[in-house]
Design a protein around this motif. Sequence first.
Motif, PDB file in Angstrom:
ATOM      1  N   TYR A 219       0.791  -1.267   0.086  1.00  0.00           N
ATOM      2  CA  TYR A 219      -0.023   0.147  -0.047  1.00  0.00           C
ATOM      3  C   TYR A 219       0.945   1.318   0.012  1.00  0.00           C
ATOM      4  N   LYS A 220       1.719   1.220   0.816  1.00  0.00           N
ATOM      5  CA  LYS A 220       2.673   2.362   0.944  1.00  0.00           C
ATOM      6  C   LYS A 220       3.704   2.762  -0.384  1.00  0.00           C
ATOM      7  N   GLY A 243      -6.600   0.248   3.388  1.00  0.00           N
ATOM      8  CA  GLY A 243      -6.804   1.331   2.580  1.00  0.00           C
ATOM      9  C   GLY A 243      -7.079   1.191   1.229  1.00  0.00           C
ATOM     10  N   PHE A 244      -7.263  -0.183   0.839  1.00  0.00           N
ATOM     11  CA  PHE A 244      -7.504  -0.388  -0.503  1.00  0.00           C
ATOM     12  C   PHE A 244      -9.227  -0.308  -0.919  1.00  0.00           C
ATOM     13  N   PHE A 250      -9.591  -9.878  -7.885  1.00  0.00           N
ATOM     14  CA  PHE A 250      -7.931  -9.920  -7.573  1.00  0.00           C
ATOM     15  C   PHE A 250      -7.365  -8.786  -7.929  1.00  0.00           C
ATOM     16  N   ILE A 251      -7.871  -7.722  -8.048  1.00  0.00           N
ATOM     17  CA  ILE A 251      -7.176  -6.278  -8.290  1.00  0.00           C
ATOM     18  C   ILE A 251      -7.730  -5.371  -7.237  1.00  0.00           C
ATOM     19  N   TYR A 252      -6.864  -4.757  -6.491  1.00  0.00           N
ATOM     20  CA  TYR A 252      -7.076  -3.785  -5.487  1.00  0.00           C
ATOM     21  C   TYR A 252      -6.418  -2.127  -5.586  1.00  0.00           C
ATOM     22  N   LYS A 253      -7.312  -1.263  -5.359  1.00  0.00           N
ATOM     23  CA  LYS A 253      -6.799   0.076  -5.803  1.00  0.00           C
ATOM     24  C   LYS A 253      -6.421   0.728  -4.517  1.00  0.00           C
ATOM     25  N   LYS A 254      -5.418   1.582  -4.494  1.00  0.00           N
ATOM     26  CA  LYS A 254      -5.148   2.454  -3.288  1.00  0.00           C
ATOM     27  C   LYS A 254      -5.939   3.637  -3.319  1.00  0.00           C
ATOM     28  N   LEU A 255      -6.580   3.993  -2.361  1.00  0.00           N
ATOM     29  CA  LEU A 255      -7.667   5.035  -2.466  1.00  0.00           C
ATOM     30  C   LEU A 255      -6.675   6.449  -1.944  1.00  0.00           C
TER      31      LEU A 255
END
Length: 255
Positions: A219-220, A243-244, A250-255
């Motif tokens: 995430y960082k 924070g995703f 299976f795809i995660y996005k950083k807010l």
Amino acid sequence: MDFVKFEQWALKEFGINLSAYKSNQLHRRISSLMSRLGVANLEEYVALLERDPAQRQRFLDFITINVTEFFRNPEMFEELKRKISTDLLPINKNLKVWSAACSTGAEPYSLGIILNEVAPLGKHSILATDIDATILGKAKIGEYTISDIKNVKPEYIKKYFTVEGDKYFINSNIKRLVNYVKHDLILDKYEENFDLIVCRNVVIYFNQDVKNMIYEKFYKSLKKGGMLFVGATESIYNYREFGFEKASTFIYKKL
């Protein structure tokens, strides 16, 4: 010698933190390997590893799970390709990508092919890392078998590979997108400002505390709006805690 002492020896000898792995699963795997070699106990196995370079490499391969292929789970890579086009490229035309635990290079080269297809004029870069320096050497060569490329579209084989006998060599225009670096996901620092991190079929072998640590670091390492692509058996059920948001399966996005 018990497994705790063996783990301490492995950390000192190889720089691999075996205590991060799921212990029961790890112990079964090592015991199975020892049985196949006819080794009676951990003391004998340590002695074998200390004197036999081939067995040292076999142990590293066995522990680091060097199983890979181009476009593993093709439908998931098609979805990633769409997300790169719709979510990442409108923000940044030159993408910085990390293929973590890249094994023999099929994954980062798959990513290179995708980037060349969707944004051939972009100045993209792919960092490809693995704990096993020998495997990275093989990845740099870029030599593959028909089994490795079974999921590659015929038009991609013609466009991105040179065929010599029964070997398939990735072309230099994809090779030059990728920079290979030895890296330990558990012990080493992470680079930052990635648009996309791909880490598939690796963290499943780690215990939950280590998984959480890795996801926090990923995430960082991502830019705002950056994406994390994981394996087909690695849904992050507590993704909101890091924070995703979920961008796709299976795809995660950083807010």
